[in-house]
Design a protein around this motif. Structure first.
Motif, PDB file in Angstrom:
ATOM      1  N   TYR A 292       0.606  -1.140   0.041  1.00 34.53           N
ATOM      2  CA  TYR A 292       0.190   0.350  -0.186  1.00 34.53           C
ATOM      3  C   TYR A 292       1.029   1.407  -0.236  1.00 34.53           C
ATOM      4  O   TYR A 292       0.944   2.095  -0.438  1.00 34.53           O
ATOM      5  CB  TYR A 292      -1.119  -0.189   0.892  1.00 34.53           C
ATOM      6  N   GLU A 293       2.478   1.076   0.744  1.00 34.46           N
ATOM      7  CA  GLU A 293       2.800   2.500   0.419  1.00 34.46           C
ATOM      8  C   GLU A 293       4.439   2.381  -0.424  1.00 34.46           C
ATOM      9  O   GLU A 293       4.377   3.023  -0.131  1.00 34.46           O
ATOM     10  CB  GLU A 293       3.325   2.564   2.356  1.00 34.46           C
ATOM     11  N   ALA A 294       4.363   1.023  -0.815  1.00 37.93           N
ATOM     12  CA  ALA A 294       5.306   0.681  -0.835  1.00 37.93           C
ATOM     13  C   ALA A 294       6.973   0.635  -1.017  1.00 37.93           C
ATOM     14  O   ALA A 294       7.754   1.114  -1.436  1.00 37.93           O
ATOM     15  CB  ALA A 294       5.427   1.326  -2.502  1.00 37.93           C
ATOM     16  N   SER A 295       6.890   0.294   0.781  1.00 39.79           N
ATOM     17  CA  SER A 295       8.089   0.631   1.714  1.00 39.79           C
ATOM     18  C   SER A 295       7.875  -0.107   2.031  1.00 39.79           C
ATOM     19  O   SER A 295       6.926  -1.027   3.380  1.00 39.79           O
ATOM     20  CB  SER A 295       7.768   2.280   1.787  1.00 39.79           C
ATOM     21  N   TRP A 296       9.273  -0.211   3.083  1.00 42.69           N
ATOM     22  CA  TRP A 296       9.067  -1.351   4.253  1.00 42.69           C
ATOM     23  C   TRP A 296       8.697   0.175   5.282  1.00 42.69           C
ATOM     24  O   TRP A 296       8.612   0.604   5.891  1.00 42.69           O
ATOM     25  CB  TRP A 296      10.181  -1.589   5.205  1.00 42.69           C
ATOM     26  N   LEU A 297       7.697  -0.797   6.975  1.00 40.25           N
ATOM     27  CA  LEU A 297       7.081  -0.670   7.941  1.00 40.25           C
ATOM     28  C   LEU A 297       7.741  -1.066   8.840  1.00 40.25           C
ATOM     29  O   LEU A 297       8.745  -2.263   9.459  1.00 40.25           O
ATOM     30  CB  LEU A 297       6.077  -0.795   7.781  1.00 40.25           C
ATOM     31  N   SER A 298       7.538  -0.697   9.758  1.00 40.47           N
ATOM     32  CA  SER A 298       7.748  -1.483  11.228  1.00 40.47           C
ATOM     33  C   SER A 298       6.521  -1.366  11.723  1.00 40.47           C
ATOM     34  O   SER A 298       5.815  -0.444  12.011  1.00 40.47           O
ATOM     35  CB  SER A 298       8.602  -0.644  12.709  1.00 40.47           C
ATOM     36  N   LYS A 299       5.583  -2.714  12.639  1.00 40.18           N
ATOM     37  CA  LYS A 299       4.461  -2.791  12.796  1.00 40.18           C
ATOM     38  C   LYS A 299       4.533  -3.879  13.277  1.00 40.18           C
ATOM     39  O   LYS A 299       5.057  -4.556  12.917  1.00 40.18           O
ATOM     40  CB  LYS A 299       3.800  -3.413  11.356  1.00 40.18           C
ATOM     41  N   THR A 300       3.369  -3.695  14.303  1.00 40.54           N
ATOM     42  CA  THR A 300       2.634  -5.044  15.091  1.00 40.54           C
ATOM     43  C   THR A 300       1.617  -5.604  14.859  1.00 40.54           C
ATOM     44  O   THR A 300       1.059  -4.568  14.511  1.00 40.54           O
ATOM     45  CB  THR A 300       3.059  -5.194  16.080  1.00 40.54           C
ATOM     46  N   TRP A 301       1.401  -6.950  15.143  1.00 39.78           N
ATOM     47  CA  TRP A 301      -0.467  -7.088  14.938  1.00 39.78           C
ATOM     48  C   TRP A 301      -1.027  -7.664  16.389  1.00 39.78           C
ATOM     49  O   TRP A 301       0.140  -8.734  17.162  1.00 39.78           O
ATOM     50  CB  TRP A 301      -0.191  -8.154  14.185  1.00 39.78           C
TER      51      TRP A 301
END
Length: 615
Positions: A292-301
């Protein structure tokens, strides 16, 4: 939970790790060109035929007829729609067919219970068809997060997965199909990566590995992050809406978007493998691939990190790779590492194209006649001897290159002798199976074979003949084989030594024997009825009349029930016959009140009347 890094830290680490790995690859243009040809051939051969499209459309029509039979009287007849790899046009002839049972009123959310109820209605209808032999394997899975009904069409052998109100899956499938039209490399690389994952047994959410959508989105993310990018961020595509009609209009803005990038499918596949290896240790730090952003993210679920995180482009709160397990992610990366090593070895000239083809796609390459180099590779993907260095090892482990494959060689009949070389097994004239053979680097060579009864000696030249004595002759073992020694008759007593069994005169079997290092020596034996005492000399005879008496006393008891002591004498020095001052137990009952003479009598199991010896 592991420490989650900030997005800037993660992006820097990814960039550094990817650049470092790329430096270990020596890409040769001619080798890359050959790999491109191979990928195009695999793509062409594995693509579905016209008949594969037709049978799937027919199945969709059949399930719609079943829906009419089930809901014909209710007036609310659902529509069975296809989605997944068939709609994306990323399927092959053996792919499953994903179906969704959708009702007319899409604004009303269908409850989980109603979905299960709907699947059970379809299951009852399919059970009847299964009894008639039209379908098989009817199996509703209602405990899953998304309940499904599995069934296999007996005519086409296609497995169908039926779900209820999976409109989101239908919408995503159509969007991905439309995005594939922007650049054919997206469609090709997605198809090839799915075939690769299937060949490595890592393409199944049921087995806690990668599902097809996560593989496709990882390919899309890779194309979005190339320089220059090949695909735009999905956020730009979905700007005017996420429904298929809005997406189709939006895509007109991105025609020829990636035209400036001239990378081939082979280059993109190699760099995708490198990218995945580079981030292996960063997934548990919160790393997430976002198309969606076309980049790496820092994310938790839900405040947790996943083994692999790939953001859903229509619902950013979902991880499409959430099914990957902790143990299974190791299996996934083992396959990626192995593939990387083979590609690196191929670029260095240590592995030829047929072996690489088998390693990447296994039996998906069966339309080709696989070269003999693939015989070095086990079925589970582990090579018996991979002539390449680990890409992480900086030590020089290069070996001599191999000759280029000359293509498939017709195979001789199985009875023909073969010789192994780097080119494969070559035919050698084979002697009859009864002919004696000698092993060498050239294979098994014929040697005249002696009759099986002839004595043989083993050496590096094979089995040589040695004169054989009759089987009754005594033999001695040495490095030369078994040599004959004169054998005494079998009744003769023998002594074992390093020379074999030597004859010793044997007493009759009734004679008593004593064991020593010399064998069993004869000792005079009393009749078997004689009482014996064990000693180091053997069993010695004792008169049977004295059984139960001490050796010194010699007095026969009055009765079998006389109380005895187990030692030679009592504490007072009396014999066992005088114990308790009486030699018989018949008068115990009369003495029951005299505690000084005897204890109270106990009931005897051998007397049916009275206590003790009372008659």
């Amino acid at each position: 939970m592991s420490k989650v890094y900030r997005v800037k830290v993660l992006r820097k680490r990814v960039e550094r790790a990817e650049r470092k790995r790329m430096q270990n690859y020596k890409v040769h243009p001619e080798r890359l060109s050959s790999l491109e040809e191979l990928l195009n051939e695999i793509y062409t051969i594995c693509r579905p035929k016209t008949s594969d499209y037709e049978v799937r459309r027919d199945l969709v029509s059949v399930f719609n007829e079943i829906a009419k039979d089930i809901y014909g009287r209710s007036g609310n007849i659902p529509v069975v729609e296809e989605f997944g790899s068939f709609v994306m046009d990323l399927f092959h002839s053996k792919s499953d067919l994903d179906l969704s049972v959708n009702f007319d009123n899409s604004s009303v959310k269908v409850s989980h219970e109603k979905k299960i109820q709907t699947l059970r209605k379809f299951a009852r209808k399919l059970y009847a068809l299964q009894r008639d032999g039209h379908v098989s394997g009817v199996h509703p899975i209602t405990a899953a997060k998304v309940p499904i009904l599995k069934v296999v069409d007996c005519g086409t052998k296609i497995e169908c997965d039926i779900s209820v109100e999976n409109r989101d899956g239908v919408s995503k499938s159509k969007i991905i199909h439309m995005i594939c039209s922007l650049d054919e490399r997206f469609q090709k690389l997605s198809f090839l990566m799915k075939a690769w994952a299937k060949a490595q047994n890592i393409n199944s959410s049921r087995d806690k590995t990668l599902n097809s959508l996560s593989i496709i989105l990882l390919v899309a993310f890779h194309l979005q992050t190339r320089n220059p990018p090949i695909l735009p961020p999905f956020s730009a595509i979905l700007k005017d809406g996420s429904d298929p009609d809005s997406v189709e209009k939006s895509l007109n803005k991105f025609v020829n978007y990636g035209k400036s990038n001239k990378e081939s499918v082979a280059e993109l596949l190699v760099t995708l493998i490198i990218k995945l290896l580079s981030v292996e240790k960063l997934w548990d730090k919160g790393l997430c691939a976002s198309t969606y952003e076309a980049s790496w993210l820092s994310k938790t679920w839900d405040s947790k990190v996943c083994c692999i995180s790939v953001e859903d482009f229509t619902d950013q709160s979902q991880n499409v790779a959430r099914a990957v397990g902790k143990g299974e992610v190791k299996q996934i990366y083992k396959c990626i590492q192995r593939t990387s090593e083979y590609i690196s070895a191929y670029m260095d000239g240590l592995v030829e194209l047929p072996a690489l083809r088998y390693q990447l796609f296994r039996h998906a390459a069966t339309p080709f006649q696989v070269d003999s180099q693939t015989s070095n590779i086990e079925e589970n993907g582990n090579s018996i001897a991979l002539p390449c260095r680990d890409i992480m090892n900086k030590e020089d482990q290069s070996t001599e290159g191999q000759k280029e494959s000359q293509g498939a060689i017709p195979s001789e009949p199985i009875t023909t002798k073969r010789k192994w070389s780097s080119e494969g097994w070559e035919g050698l004239a084979s002697e009859p199976i009864t002919t004696k053979k000698k092993w060498s680097t050239e294979g098994w060579e014929g040697l005249a074979s002696e009759p099986i009864t002839t004595k043989r000696k083993w050496s590096t030249e094979g089995w040589k003949e040695l004169p054989s004595e009759p089987i009754t002759a005594k033999k001695k073992w040495s490095s030369e084989g078994w040599e004959g020694l004169a054998s005494e008759s079998i009744t003769t007593k023998r002594k074992w030594s390093t020379e074999g069994w030597e004859g010793l005169a044997s007493k009759p079997i009734t004679t008593k024997r004593k064991w020593s290092t010399e064998g069993w020596e004869g000792l005079a034996s009393k009749p078997i009825t004689t009482k014996r005492k064990w000693s180091t000399e053997g069993w010695e005879g004792l008169s049977s009349v004295s059984w139960g008496l001490s050796k010194e006393d010699g007095v026969q008891p009055d009765s079998l029930w006389t109380k005895r002591k187990r030692s030679e004498e009592t504490t007072g020095g009396t014999s066992s016959a005088q114990w308790l001052r009486k030699s018989d137990t018949k008068r115990w009952f009369a003495r029951k009140n005299n505690n000084k003479c005897a204890p109270k009598a106990k009931r005897s199991n051998t007397h049916t009347r009275g206590w003790g010896g009372r008659r």
